[in-house]
Design an enzyme around this catalytic site. Structure first.
Site, PDB file in Angstrom:
ATOM      1  N   LEU A  11       0.883  -1.134  -0.133  1.00 47.46           N
ATOM      2  CA  LEU A  11       0.047  -0.047  -0.008  1.00 47.46           C
ATOM      3  C   LEU A  11       0.861   1.407  -0.050  1.00 47.46           C
ATOM      4  CD1 LEU A  11      -2.880  -1.072   2.518  1.00 47.46           C
ATOM      5  CD2 LEU A  11      -3.132  -0.941   0.080  1.00 47.46           C
TER       6      LEU A  11
ATOM      7  N   PHE B 272      -7.615  -3.787   6.436  1.00 49.86           N
ATOM      8  CA  PHE B 272      -7.018  -4.534   7.506  1.00 49.86           C
ATOM      9  C   PHE B 272      -5.468  -4.506   7.723  1.00 49.86           C
ATOM     10  CE2 PHE B 272     -10.631  -6.900   6.010  1.00 49.86           C
ATOM     11  CZ  PHE B 272     -11.518  -7.009   7.347  1.00 49.86           C
TER      12      PHE B 272
ATOM     13  N   LYS C 289       1.530  -5.072  13.341  1.00 50.70           N
ATOM     14  CA  LYS C 289       0.601  -5.362  14.513  1.00 50.70           C
ATOM     15  C   LYS C 289       1.407  -5.728  15.867  1.00 50.70           C
ATOM     16  CE  LYS C 289      -1.101  -9.870  13.815  1.00 50.70           C
ATOM     17  NZ  LYS C 289      -2.166 -10.664  14.135  1.00 50.70           N
TER      18      LYS C 289
ATOM     19  N   SER D  39      -8.380  -0.772  17.320  1.00 50.87           N
ATOM     20  CA  SER D  39      -8.066  -1.980  18.528  1.00 50.87           C
ATOM     21  C   SER D  39      -8.547  -1.296  19.664  1.00 50.87           C
ATOM     22  CB  SER D  39      -6.419  -1.979  18.494  1.00 50.87           C
ATOM     23  OG  SER D  39      -6.131  -2.655  19.493  1.00 50.87           O
TER      24      SER D  39
ATOM     25  N   TYR E 198       2.547   1.192  18.081  1.00 50.26           N
ATOM     26  CA  TYR E 198       1.500   0.355  17.392  1.00 50.26           C
ATOM     27  C   TYR E 198       0.240   1.184  17.849  1.00 50.26           C
ATOM     28  CZ  TYR E 198      -2.207  -2.967  16.480  1.00 50.26           C
ATOM     29  OH  TYR E 198      -3.272  -3.650  16.549  1.00 50.26           O
TER      30      TYR E 198
ATOM     31  N   LYS F 249      -3.113   3.121  15.517  1.00 51.88           N
ATOM     32  CA  LYS F 249      -4.339   2.885  15.506  1.00 51.88           C
ATOM     33  C   LYS F 249      -5.067   4.455  16.017  1.00 51.88           C
ATOM     34  CE  LYS F 249      -4.240  -1.014  14.038  1.00 51.88           C
ATOM     35  NZ  LYS F 249      -4.770  -1.357  12.563  1.00 51.88           N
TER      36      LYS F 249
ATOM     37  N   ARG G 189       4.305  -8.524  32.585  1.00 57.95           N
ATOM     38  CA  ARG G 189       4.807  -7.791  31.344  1.00 57.95           C
ATOM     39  C   ARG G 189       4.347  -6.363  31.467  1.00 57.95           C
ATOM     40  NH1 ARG G 189       2.240  -9.963  25.738  1.00 57.95           N
ATOM     41  NH2 ARG G 189       0.335  -8.966  26.361  1.00 57.95           N
TER      42      ARG G 189
HETATM   43  P1  NAD Z   1      -2.199 -10.096  10.052  1.00 52.44           P
HETATM   44  O1  NAD Z   1      -0.836  -9.593  10.204  1.00 52.44           O
HETATM   45  O2  NAD Z   1      -2.610 -11.341  10.057  1.00 52.44           O
HETATM   46  O3  NAD Z   1      -2.887  -9.203   8.828  1.00 52.44           O
HETATM   47  C1  NAD Z   1      -2.181  -8.014   8.264  1.00 52.44           C
HETATM   48  C2  NAD Z   1      -2.188  -8.201   6.745  1.00 52.44           C
HETATM   49  O4  NAD Z   1      -1.534  -6.919   6.462  1.00 52.44           O
HETATM   50  C3  NAD Z   1      -0.751  -8.986   6.413  1.00 52.44           C
HETATM   51  O5  NAD Z   1      -1.361 -10.234   5.775  1.00 52.44           O
HETATM   52  C4  NAD Z   1       0.298  -8.311   6.036  1.00 52.44           C
HETATM   53  O6  NAD Z   1       1.304  -8.934   4.893  1.00 52.44           O
HETATM   54  C5  NAD Z   1      -0.674  -7.051   5.300  1.00 52.44           C
HETATM   55  N1  NAD Z   1       0.181  -5.921   5.304  1.00 52.44           N
HETATM   56  C6  NAD Z   1       0.887  -5.163   6.472  1.00 52.44           C
HETATM   57  N2  NAD Z   1       1.344  -3.891   5.705  1.00 52.44           N
HETATM   58  C7  NAD Z   1       1.120  -4.007   4.360  1.00 52.44           C
HETATM   59  C8  NAD Z   1       1.187  -3.204   3.435  1.00 52.44           C
HETATM   60  N3  NAD Z   1       1.876  -2.146   3.378  1.00 52.44           N
HETATM   61  N4  NAD Z   1       0.656  -3.215   2.150  1.00 52.44           N
HETATM   62  C9  NAD Z   1      -0.171  -4.441   1.925  1.00 52.44           C
HETATM   63  N5  NAD Z   1      -0.132  -5.334   2.914  1.00 52.44           N
HETATM   64  C10 NAD Z   1       0.391  -5.304   3.992  1.00 52.44           C
HETATM   65  O7  NAD Z   1      -3.015  -9.213  11.180  1.00 52.44           O
HETATM   66  P2  NAD Z   1      -4.549  -9.593  11.651  1.00 52.44           P
HETATM   67  O8  NAD Z   1      -4.533 -10.077  13.093  1.00 52.44           O
HETATM   68  O9  NAD Z   1      -5.361  -9.893  10.606  1.00 52.44           O
HETATM   69  O10 NAD Z   1      -5.096  -7.895  11.912  1.00 52.44           O
HETATM   70  C11 NAD Z   1      -5.644  -7.068  10.857  1.00 52.44           C
HETATM   71  C12 NAD Z   1      -5.871  -5.780  11.416  1.00 52.44           C
HETATM   72  O11 NAD Z   1      -6.579  -5.687  12.514  1.00 52.44           O
HETATM   73  C13 NAD Z   1      -4.534  -5.094  11.616  1.00 52.44           C
HETATM   74  O12 NAD Z   1      -4.623  -3.603  11.447  1.00 52.44           O
HETATM   75  C14 NAD Z   1      -4.382  -5.135  13.123  1.00 52.44           C
HETATM   76  O13 NAD Z   1      -3.622  -3.995  13.488  1.00 52.44           O
HETATM   77  C15 NAD Z   1      -5.759  -4.896  13.484  1.00 52.44           C
HETATM   78  N6  NAD Z   1      -6.134  -5.522  15.049  1.00 52.44           N
HETATM   79  C16 NAD Z   1      -5.740  -6.855  15.120  1.00 52.44           C
HETATM   80  C17 NAD Z   1      -5.801  -7.476  16.510  1.00 52.44           C
HETATM   81  C18 NAD Z   1      -5.341  -8.826  16.788  1.00 52.44           C
HETATM   82  O14 NAD Z   1      -5.098  -9.400  17.685  1.00 52.44           O
HETATM   83  N7  NAD Z   1      -5.123  -9.879  15.628  1.00 52.44           N
HETATM   84  C19 NAD Z   1      -6.375  -6.751  17.350  1.00 52.44           C
HETATM   85  C20 NAD Z   1      -6.829  -5.637  17.012  1.00 52.44           C
HETATM   86  C21 NAD Z   1      -6.581  -4.918  15.866  1.00 52.44           C
HETATM   87  N1  UFG Z   2       0.077 -13.470  27.959  1.00 54.83           N
HETATM   88  C1  UFG Z   2       0.437 -14.176  28.934  1.00 54.83           C
HETATM   89  N2  UFG Z   2       1.586 -15.050  28.186  1.00 54.83           N
HETATM   90  C2  UFG Z   2       2.110 -14.857  27.086  1.00 54.83           C
HETATM   91  C3  UFG Z   2       1.486 -13.814  26.244  1.00 54.83           C
HETATM   92  C4  UFG Z   2       0.389 -13.208  26.728  1.00 54.83           C
HETATM   93  O1  UFG Z   2       0.585 -14.606  29.942  1.00 54.83           O
HETATM   94  O2  UFG Z   2       2.929 -15.249  26.424  1.00 54.83           O
HETATM   95  C5  UFG Z   2      -1.202 -12.597  28.614  1.00 54.83           C
HETATM   96  C6  UFG Z   2      -1.091 -11.379  28.715  1.00 54.83           C
HETATM   97  O3  UFG Z   2      -0.318 -10.818  29.914  1.00 54.83           O
HETATM   98  C7  UFG Z   2      -2.468 -10.817  28.581  1.00 54.83           C
HETATM   99  C8  UFG Z   2      -3.109 -11.673  27.727  1.00 54.83           C
HETATM  100  O4  UFG Z   2      -2.211 -13.001  27.879  1.00 54.83           O
HETATM  101  O5  UFG Z   2      -2.853 -10.718  30.141  1.00 54.83           O
HETATM  102  C9  UFG Z   2      -3.551 -11.581  26.427  1.00 54.83           C
HETATM  103  O6  UFG Z   2      -2.200 -11.039  25.976  1.00 54.83           O
HETATM  104  P1  UFG Z   2      -2.217 -10.676  24.126  1.00 54.83           P
HETATM  105  O7  UFG Z   2      -0.649 -10.352  24.173  1.00 54.83           O
HETATM  106  O8  UFG Z   2      -2.697 -11.966  23.504  1.00 54.83           O
HETATM  107  O9  UFG Z   2      -3.188  -9.840  24.295  1.00 54.83           O
HETATM  108  P2  UFG Z   2      -3.180  -8.147  24.838  1.00 54.83           P
HETATM  109  O10 UFG Z   2      -4.535  -7.809  25.208  1.00 54.83           O
HETATM  110  O11 UFG Z   2      -2.082  -7.783  25.623  1.00 54.83           O
HETATM  111  O12 UFG Z   2      -3.055  -7.224  23.522  1.00 54.83           O
HETATM  112  C10 UFG Z   2      -4.235  -7.032  22.355  1.00 54.83           C
HETATM  113  C11 UFG Z   2      -3.601  -6.932  21.009  1.00 54.83           C
HETATM  114  C12 UFG Z   2      -2.790  -5.600  21.030  1.00 54.83           C
HETATM  115  C13 UFG Z   2      -3.567  -4.445  21.473  1.00 54.83           C
HETATM  116  C14 UFG Z   2      -4.112  -4.731  22.956  1.00 54.83           C
HETATM  117  C15 UFG Z   2      -4.735  -3.924  23.645  1.00 54.83           C
HETATM  118  O13 UFG Z   2      -2.876  -8.342  20.716  1.00 54.83           O
HETATM  119  O14 UFG Z   2      -2.727  -5.306  19.690  1.00 54.83           O
HETATM  120  O15 UFG Z   2      -4.920  -6.057  23.097  1.00 54.83           O
HETATM  121  O16 UFG Z   2      -6.159  -3.755  23.170  1.00 54.83           O
HETATM  122  F1  UFG Z   2      -3.030  -3.395  21.513  1.00 54.83           F
END
Ligand code: NAD
Ligand code: UFG
Length: 338
Positions: A60, A81, A85, A125, A151, A155, A292
């Protein structure tokens, strides 16, 4: 039939949403640079839905390529998406995160403006809430103030960019979806969370512990003010989350709407381990270690707005997510001949 562009559509949440969109009758195209996903996901989407979405392997940040893609296809809506992340990595490489996440969004909005695409859904997020006085997050709460990492700030900044843009372009219709903790996989076992590199989040780590790639789960702290001392989060099945996007597309209107997507119920780390053990019939090895940095004791979504306005609510349980995760892991093992 509406034509949708899913950026990051081969990623974890994107791929599950593409499946739901196709099954709801939308035509979907995908842009992904495959930084954190694999092109084979397209085959899996085709296997599940019977439809092969058009796939552009593109970044992108490449404005010229983006222009070509938009010039060719007349999109009705963009679901954005794509993004980096990993919270820890964003502290090490803040500029990579600001460039990738913010610039790519600006490029997209510019392409949309040029080619007359007005509908936009953004993957935000729960992290934008930062630390609040109460753990149940409501959309009306102030955001941005206590975010602890770049990160999370990308957002928050993108949410603000979307609001500013909506003031300038009266035809713009945006929905910001604040995801809580997505887990689980598609019931087919064909797609799931498969991050490249070392995972940071709880479920991908549990998956790697369960198949021996990581020796044990480190539980970050059992001295929090919760019933069992471990942190509590709002874990949402990725298929429910994906369906939230279909509901959002049906409720686009001028300006910006913001919705939490979560279950409204928190679950502790120890409860997650127990649920995984029940689904797998095995005991996951774990050890309690120190807290953490930056972890909140607990947070969960107030999902009333999404329930009422979008007519959407979660249907799947933690047990469903554990079952689907294990099924996905087994499929992956079979595919790789293990
Ligand atoms: P993901 O990494 O599996 O998917 C993101 C995709 O974006 C990947 O396939 C990556 O290759 C692609 N990408 C990254 N930068 C790019 C670029 N410049 N051009 C084209 N493609 C690009 O992550 P996900 O878990 O599916 O998350 C999707 C969205 O949701 C992200 O924006 C993430 O920040 C947000 N989100 C995820 C979580 C979570 O816990 N998974 C929580 C809150 C928000
Ligand atoms: N945890 C462990 N051990 C691990 C990993 C996680 O005990 O090895 C615990 C963390 O302390 C937390 C819970 O599992 O209590 C969930 O942790 P995650 O890292 O899976 O998720 P978080 O809630 O910390 O983070 C998520 C998203 C982030 C976002 C955040 C706040 O992954 O992108 O929520 O919304 F920023």
């Amino acid at each position: 039939m509406k034509k949708i562009l899913a950026t990051g559509g081969t990623g974890y949440i994107g791929s599950h949403t593409v499946v739901e969109l196709i099954q709801a009758g939308y035509e979907v195209e995908i842009i992904d640079n495959l930084f954190n996903s694999k092109a084979t996901v397209i085959d899996k989407i085709e296997k599940i839905t019977g439809v092969r979405p058009k796939f552009y392997e593109a970044d992108l940040l490449d404005e010229e390529k983006l222009d070509q893609i938009f010039a060719e296809a007349k999109y009705d809506a963009v679901l954005h998406f794509a993004g980096l992340k990993a919270v820890g990595e964003s502290v090490e490489k803040p500029l990579d995160y600001y460039r990738n996440n913010i610039m790519s969004t600006v490029n997209l909005l510019e392409a949309m403006k040029k080619y007359g695409t007005h509908e936009f859904i953004f993957s935000s997020s729960a992290t934008v809430y930062g630390e609040q006085e109460q753990p149940e997050c409501v959309e009306t709460m102030e955001t941005g103030r206590s975010i602890t990492n770049p990160y999370g700030r990308t957002k928050y900044f993108i949410e603000e960019i979307i609001k500013d843009y909506a003031i300038a372009d009266k035809d713009f219709k945006a929905i910001t979806l604040r995801y809580f903790n997505p887990i689980g996989a598609h019931s087919s076992g064909l797609i799931g969370e498969d991050p490249n590199g070392i995972p940071n989040n709880l479920m991908p780590i549990i998956m790697r512990v369960s198949d021996g790639r990581i020796p044990e789960l480190q539980v970050f702290g059992d001295d929090y003010p919760t019933a069992d001392g471990t942190c509590r989060r709002d874990y949402i099945h990725v298929v429910d989350l994906a369906k939230g996007h279909v509901a959002a597309l049906e409720h686009m209107k001028n300006g910006v709407q913001i919705f939490n997507l979560g279950t409204g119920q928190p679950t502790s780390v120890k409860e997650m381990i127990k649920a995984f053990n029940e689904a797998s019939g095995k005991e996951l090895p774990y050890k309690i270690v120190g807290r953490r940095a930056g972890d909140l004791a607990e947070m969960w979504a107030n999902a009333d707005k999404a329930n009422e306005v979008l007519g959407w609510k979660t249907e799947l349980t933690i047990a469903d997510a554990m079952r689907d995760t294990i099924n996905y892991l087994n499929h992956e093992k079979e595919e790789h001949g293990e």
